[in-house]
Scaffold this motif. Structure first.
Motif, PDB file in Angstrom:
ATOM      1  N   VAL A 113       0.854  -1.190   0.000  1.00  0.00           N
ATOM      2  CA  VAL A 113       0.000   0.000   0.000  1.00  0.00           C
ATOM      3  C   VAL A 113       0.890   1.239   0.000  1.00  0.00           C
ATOM      4  O   VAL A 113       1.799   1.351   0.824  1.00  0.00           O
ATOM      5  CB  VAL A 113      -0.916   0.018   1.240  1.00  0.00           C
ATOM      6  CG1 VAL A 113      -1.769   1.281   1.255  1.00  0.00           C
ATOM      7  CG2 VAL A 113      -1.793  -1.225   1.262  1.00  0.00           C
ATOM      8  N   PRO A 114       0.661   2.171  -0.926  1.00  0.00           N
ATOM      9  CA  PRO A 114       1.481   3.389  -0.953  1.00  0.00           C
ATOM     10  C   PRO A 114       1.347   4.164   0.355  1.00  0.00           C
ATOM     11  O   PRO A 114       0.269   4.170   0.966  1.00  0.00           O
ATOM     12  CB  PRO A 114       0.901   4.186  -2.130  1.00  0.00           C
ATOM     13  CG  PRO A 114       0.166   3.181  -2.954  1.00  0.00           C
ATOM     14  CD  PRO A 114      -0.342   2.151  -1.997  1.00  0.00           C
ATOM     15  N   PRO A 115       2.390   4.818   0.805  1.00  0.00           N
ATOM     16  CA  PRO A 115       2.308   5.608   2.039  1.00  0.00           C
ATOM     17  C   PRO A 115       1.378   6.805   1.858  1.00  0.00           C
ATOM     18  O   PRO A 115       1.117   7.225   0.722  1.00  0.00           O
ATOM     19  CB  PRO A 115       3.755   6.053   2.263  1.00  0.00           C
ATOM     20  CG  PRO A 115       4.376   6.024   0.901  1.00  0.00           C
ATOM     21  CD  PRO A 115       3.724   4.886   0.181  1.00  0.00           C
ATOM     22  N   PRO A 116       0.881   7.364   2.948  1.00  0.00           N
ATOM     23  CA  PRO A 116      -0.022   8.522   2.852  1.00  0.00           C
ATOM     24  C   PRO A 116       0.593   9.709   2.108  1.00  0.00           C
ATOM     25  O   PRO A 116      -0.131  10.539   1.552  1.00  0.00           O
ATOM     26  CB  PRO A 116      -0.302   8.873   4.319  1.00  0.00           C
ATOM     27  CG  PRO A 116      -0.043   7.611   5.068  1.00  0.00           C
ATOM     28  CD  PRO A 116       1.064   6.927   4.336  1.00  0.00           C
ATOM     29  N   ARG A 148       0.409   6.571  -6.497  1.00  0.00           N
ATOM     30  CA  ARG A 148      -0.717   5.725  -6.104  1.00  0.00           C
ATOM     31  C   ARG A 148      -1.332   5.023  -7.313  1.00  0.00           C
ATOM     32  O   ARG A 148      -1.715   3.856  -7.239  1.00  0.00           O
ATOM     33  CB  ARG A 148      -1.768   6.559  -5.362  1.00  0.00           C
ATOM     34  CG  ARG A 148      -1.325   6.988  -3.971  1.00  0.00           C
ATOM     35  CD  ARG A 148      -2.413   7.693  -3.199  1.00  0.00           C
ATOM     36  NE  ARG A 148      -2.687   9.024  -3.718  1.00  0.00           N
ATOM     37  CZ  ARG A 148      -3.847   9.405  -4.226  1.00  0.00           C
ATOM     38  NH1 ARG A 148      -4.856   8.554  -4.298  1.00  0.00           N
ATOM     39  NH2 ARG A 148      -4.022  10.638  -4.654  1.00  0.00           N
ATOM     40  N   ILE A 149      -1.407   5.742  -8.427  1.00  0.00           N
ATOM     41  CA  ILE A 149      -1.933   5.134  -9.652  1.00  0.00           C
ATOM     42  C   ILE A 149      -1.019   4.006 -10.120  1.00  0.00           C
ATOM     43  O   ILE A 149      -1.479   2.906 -10.463  1.00  0.00           O
ATOM     44  CB  ILE A 149      -2.086   6.199 -10.759  1.00  0.00           C
ATOM     45  CG1 ILE A 149      -3.228   7.162 -10.410  1.00  0.00           C
ATOM     46  CG2 ILE A 149      -2.354   5.540 -12.112  1.00  0.00           C
ATOM     47  CD1 ILE A 149      -3.352   8.336 -11.364  1.00  0.00           C
ATOM     48  N   GLU A 150       0.282   4.270 -10.127  1.00  0.00           N
ATOM     49  CA  GLU A 150       1.236   3.254 -10.576  1.00  0.00           C
ATOM     50  C   GLU A 150       1.202   2.019  -9.679  1.00  0.00           C
ATOM     51  O   GLU A 150       1.269   0.883 -10.160  1.00  0.00           O
ATOM     52  CB  GLU A 150       2.647   3.852 -10.612  1.00  0.00           C
ATOM     53  CG  GLU A 150       2.839   4.880 -11.729  1.00  0.00           C
ATOM     54  CD  GLU A 150       4.198   5.554 -11.673  1.00  0.00           C
ATOM     55  OE1 GLU A 150       4.890   5.412 -10.631  1.00  0.00           O
ATOM     56  OE2 GLU A 150       4.571   6.220 -12.658  1.00  0.00           O
ATOM     57  N   ALA A 151       1.079   2.232  -8.364  1.00  0.00           N
ATOM     58  CA  ALA A 151       1.025   1.102  -7.431  1.00  0.00           C
ATOM     59  C   ALA A 151      -0.242   0.278  -7.644  1.00  0.00           C
ATOM     60  O   ALA A 151      -0.208  -0.961  -7.622  1.00  0.00           O
ATOM     61  CB  ALA A 151       1.086   1.616  -5.995  1.00  0.00           C
ATOM     62  N   THR A 152      -1.360   0.954  -7.869  1.00  0.00           N
ATOM     63  CA  THR A 152      -2.626   0.255  -8.100  1.00  0.00           C
ATOM     64  C   THR A 152      -2.566  -0.572  -9.379  1.00  0.00           C
ATOM     65  O   THR A 152      -2.998  -1.735  -9.407  1.00  0.00           O
ATOM     66  CB  THR A 152      -3.784   1.264  -8.185  1.00  0.00           C
ATOM     67  OG1 THR A 152      -3.879   1.980  -6.946  1.00  0.00           O
ATOM     68  CG2 THR A 152      -5.108   0.556  -8.452  1.00  0.00           C
ATOM     69  N   LEU A 153      -2.032   0.013 -10.443  1.00  0.00           N
ATOM     70  CA  LEU A 153      -1.926  -0.706 -11.710  1.00  0.00           C
ATOM     71  C   LEU A 153      -0.999  -1.916 -11.581  1.00  0.00           C
ATOM     72  O   LEU A 153      -1.270  -2.983 -12.149  1.00  0.00           O
ATOM     73  CB  LEU A 153      -1.415   0.235 -12.807  1.00  0.00           C
ATOM     74  CG  LEU A 153      -2.370   1.366 -13.211  1.00  0.00           C
ATOM     75  CD1 LEU A 153      -1.702   2.284 -14.229  1.00  0.00           C
ATOM     76  CD2 LEU A 153      -3.662   0.803 -13.783  1.00  0.00           C
ATOM     77  N   GLU A 154       0.081  -1.763 -10.829  1.00  0.00           N
ATOM     78  CA  GLU A 154       1.011  -2.879 -10.634  1.00  0.00           C
ATOM     79  C   GLU A 154       0.347  -3.999  -9.832  1.00  0.00           C
ATOM     80  O   GLU A 154       0.530  -5.191 -10.137  1.00  0.00           O
ATOM     81  CB  GLU A 154       2.266  -2.387  -9.914  1.00  0.00           C
ATOM     82  CG  GLU A 154       3.280  -3.477  -9.575  1.00  0.00           C
ATOM     83  CD  GLU A 154       3.834  -4.201 -10.792  1.00  0.00           C
ATOM     84  OE1 GLU A 154       4.412  -5.294 -10.611  1.00  0.00           O
ATOM     85  OE2 GLU A 154       3.693  -3.695 -11.922  1.00  0.00           O
ATOM     86  N   ASN A 155      -0.424  -3.640  -8.819  1.00  0.00           N
ATOM     87  CA  ASN A 155      -1.129  -4.657  -8.040  1.00  0.00           C
ATOM     88  C   ASN A 155      -2.131  -5.415  -8.908  1.00  0.00           C
ATOM     89  O   ASN A 155      -2.273  -6.638  -8.794  1.00  0.00           O
ATOM     90  CB  ASN A 155      -1.841  -4.010  -6.853  1.00  0.00           C
ATOM     91  CG  ASN A 155      -0.866  -3.526  -5.789  1.00  0.00           C
ATOM     92  OD1 ASN A 155       0.291  -3.941  -5.758  1.00  0.00           O
ATOM     93  ND2 ASN A 155      -1.323  -2.639  -4.923  1.00  0.00           N
ATOM     94  N   HIS A 156      -2.826  -4.696  -9.775  1.00  0.00           N
ATOM     95  CA  HIS A 156      -3.762  -5.355 -10.690  1.00  0.00           C
ATOM     96  C   HIS A 156      -3.026  -6.303 -11.635  1.00  0.00           C
ATOM     97  O   HIS A 156      -3.511  -7.400 -11.930  1.00  0.00           O
ATOM     98  CB  HIS A 156      -4.524  -4.311 -11.505  1.00  0.00           C
ATOM     99  CG  HIS A 156      -5.667  -3.682 -10.770  1.00  0.00           C
ATOM    100  ND1 HIS A 156      -6.660  -4.415 -10.165  1.00  0.00           N
ATOM    101  CD2 HIS A 156      -5.978  -2.382 -10.540  1.00  0.00           C
ATOM    102  CE1 HIS A 156      -7.529  -3.603  -9.594  1.00  0.00           C
ATOM    103  NE2 HIS A 156      -7.139  -2.361  -9.801  1.00  0.00           N
ATOM    104  N   ARG A 157      -1.881  -5.862 -12.107  1.00  0.00           N
ATOM    105  CA  ARG A 157      -1.117  -6.692 -13.041  1.00  0.00           C
ATOM    106  C   ARG A 157      -0.713  -8.012 -12.393  1.00  0.00           C
ATOM    107  O   ARG A 157      -0.806  -9.076 -13.011  1.00  0.00           O
ATOM    108  CB  ARG A 157       0.132  -5.936 -13.505  1.00  0.00           C
ATOM    109  CG  ARG A 157       0.924  -6.662 -14.587  1.00  0.00           C
ATOM    110  CD  ARG A 157       2.288  -6.041 -14.785  1.00  0.00           C
ATOM    111  NE  ARG A 157       3.116  -6.165 -13.597  1.00  0.00           N
ATOM    112  CZ  ARG A 157       3.744  -7.292 -13.260  1.00  0.00           C
ATOM    113  NH1 ARG A 157       3.628  -8.384 -14.001  1.00  0.00           N
ATOM    114  NH2 ARG A 157       4.485  -7.337 -12.163  1.00  0.00           N
ATOM    115  N   LYS A 158      -0.299  -7.960 -11.137  1.00  0.00           N
ATOM    116  CA  LYS A 158       0.152  -9.165 -10.448  1.00  0.00           C
ATOM    117  C   LYS A 158      -0.995 -10.144 -10.183  1.00  0.00           C
ATOM    118  O   LYS A 158      -0.780 -11.357 -10.139  1.00  0.00           O
ATOM    119  CB  LYS A 158       0.840  -8.778  -9.128  1.00  0.00           C
ATOM    120  CG  LYS A 158       2.200  -8.119  -9.331  1.00  0.00           C
ATOM    121  CD  LYS A 158       2.928  -7.914  -8.028  1.00  0.00           C
ATOM    122  CE  LYS A 158       2.327  -6.805  -7.207  1.00  0.00           C
ATOM    123  NZ  LYS A 158       3.135  -6.494  -5.999  1.00  0.00           N
TER     124      LYS A 158
END
Length: 221
Positions: A47-50, A57-67
Motif C-alpha cells: 500500500v502506498p504511504p499517505p 498511487r496510480i502506478e502502485a494500483t496498476l502494478e497490483n492489478h497486473r500481479k
C-alpha cells in the motif's frame, strides 16, 4: 432389452454429470473459498504511504492489478459461468461488488467518471435494488461534467482539498503544473456538457483565479 437398458443407463449418466442449473451450496461454497484467497492476495499487496503522490498511487494500483490479473480473471469467469447457469443472487451480488470496486478506482483515483459510470451501471443491473450503487451512479453522472452552480462556489483563497470536495478532482492528464521562482502553479481543467472546459488556477495549492469559459465549445455545424 439389454441394449435399451444400456442406452437408458448412458442417458441417465449424462444427465447426472451435467452441471446443476439451480443455485447450490456446493459450488457456491467452493467459489467463496477461492474468493477468500483472492481477498487475501489483495490485502497482501503493498500500500502506498499517505505521502505518496497521485501518480505513485496510480502506478502502485496498476502494478497490483497486473500481479493479480491471471488468477482474478479466471475466478471472475467462474463466477460468471455459475451465475449465468444458476441465476444465483449471491453470485450476482458478488459480481456487482467487484464492479463497484473497479468503479471506485476509476472514480476516486483516476477521475475517469465515464468509465466509473460504466462499472456502476453494470453493477446496478446485477443488483438493481442496491441503494448504495444507485448513489454511486448519481454521483458519477454528476461528476462527468462540471456544473455552473458548483463551479461558482469555488472562491479565490480556497485550498485544493476544498475545491476537490466541491467539483471533484480532474483526471491526471487534465492537471497542468509548472514550477517557477520556487512556486508551484497549476491549473485544473474540467469538461463542460457543451463540449467546452472550465479551469481553476492554483498558486502553491491556493486558488487565485477561475475561468468558467477557459475553452470554448466546438462550433456548431
Amino acid at each position: 432389452m439389454r441394449r435399451l437398458l444400456l442406452v437408458f443407463l448412458l442417458f441417465a449418466s449424462c444427465l447426472s454429470s451435467a452441471p446443476p442449473k439451480e443455485p447450490n451450496d456446493r459450488e457456491w461454497n467452493q467459489l467463496m473459498k477461492e474468493y477468500a484467497w483472492i481477498e487475501s492476495l489483495r490485502k497482501a499487496q503493498p500500500v502506498p504511504p499517505p505521502t505518496a503522490s497521485r501518480k505513485q498511487r496510480i502506478e502502485a494500483t496498476l502494478e497490483n492489478h497486473r500481479k493479480l490479473e491471471t488468477v482474478y480473471v479466471a475466478f471472475v469467469d467462474k463466477v460468471k459461468e455459475y451465475h449465468d447457469r444458476t441465476r444465483d443472487l449471491r453470485a450476482a451480488g458478488l459480481l456487482a461488488r467487484e464492479k463497484v470496486i473497479m468503479g471506485d478506482e476509476y472514480m476516486n483515483l483516476l477521475s475517469r467518471y465515464d468509465k466509473a459510470l460504466e462499472f456502476y451501471r453494470a453493477a446496478l443491473q446485477l443488483d438493481p435494488g442496491n441503494a448504495d450503487i444507485a448513489q454511486r451512479v448519481a454521483l458519477a453522472e454528476g461528476r462527468r461534467y462540471v456544473s455552473m452552480l458548483a463551479f461558482a462556489t469555488v472562491k479565490i483563497g480556497m485550498k485544493e482539498d476544498e475545491v476537490r470536495a466541491i467539483v471533484g478532482l480532474p483526471r491526471e492528464d487534465w492537471i497542468k503544473q509548472v514550477v517557477q521562482n520556487g512556486r508551484v502553479y497549476s491549473v485544473w481543467i474540467y469538461p463542460k456538457s457543451d463540449g467546452g472546459a472550465s479551469a481553476i488556477y492554483f498558486d502553491n495549492g491556493v486558488v487565485y483565479h477561475t475561468n468558467w469559459n477557459a475553452a470554448a465549445a466546438p462550433a456548431a455545424r
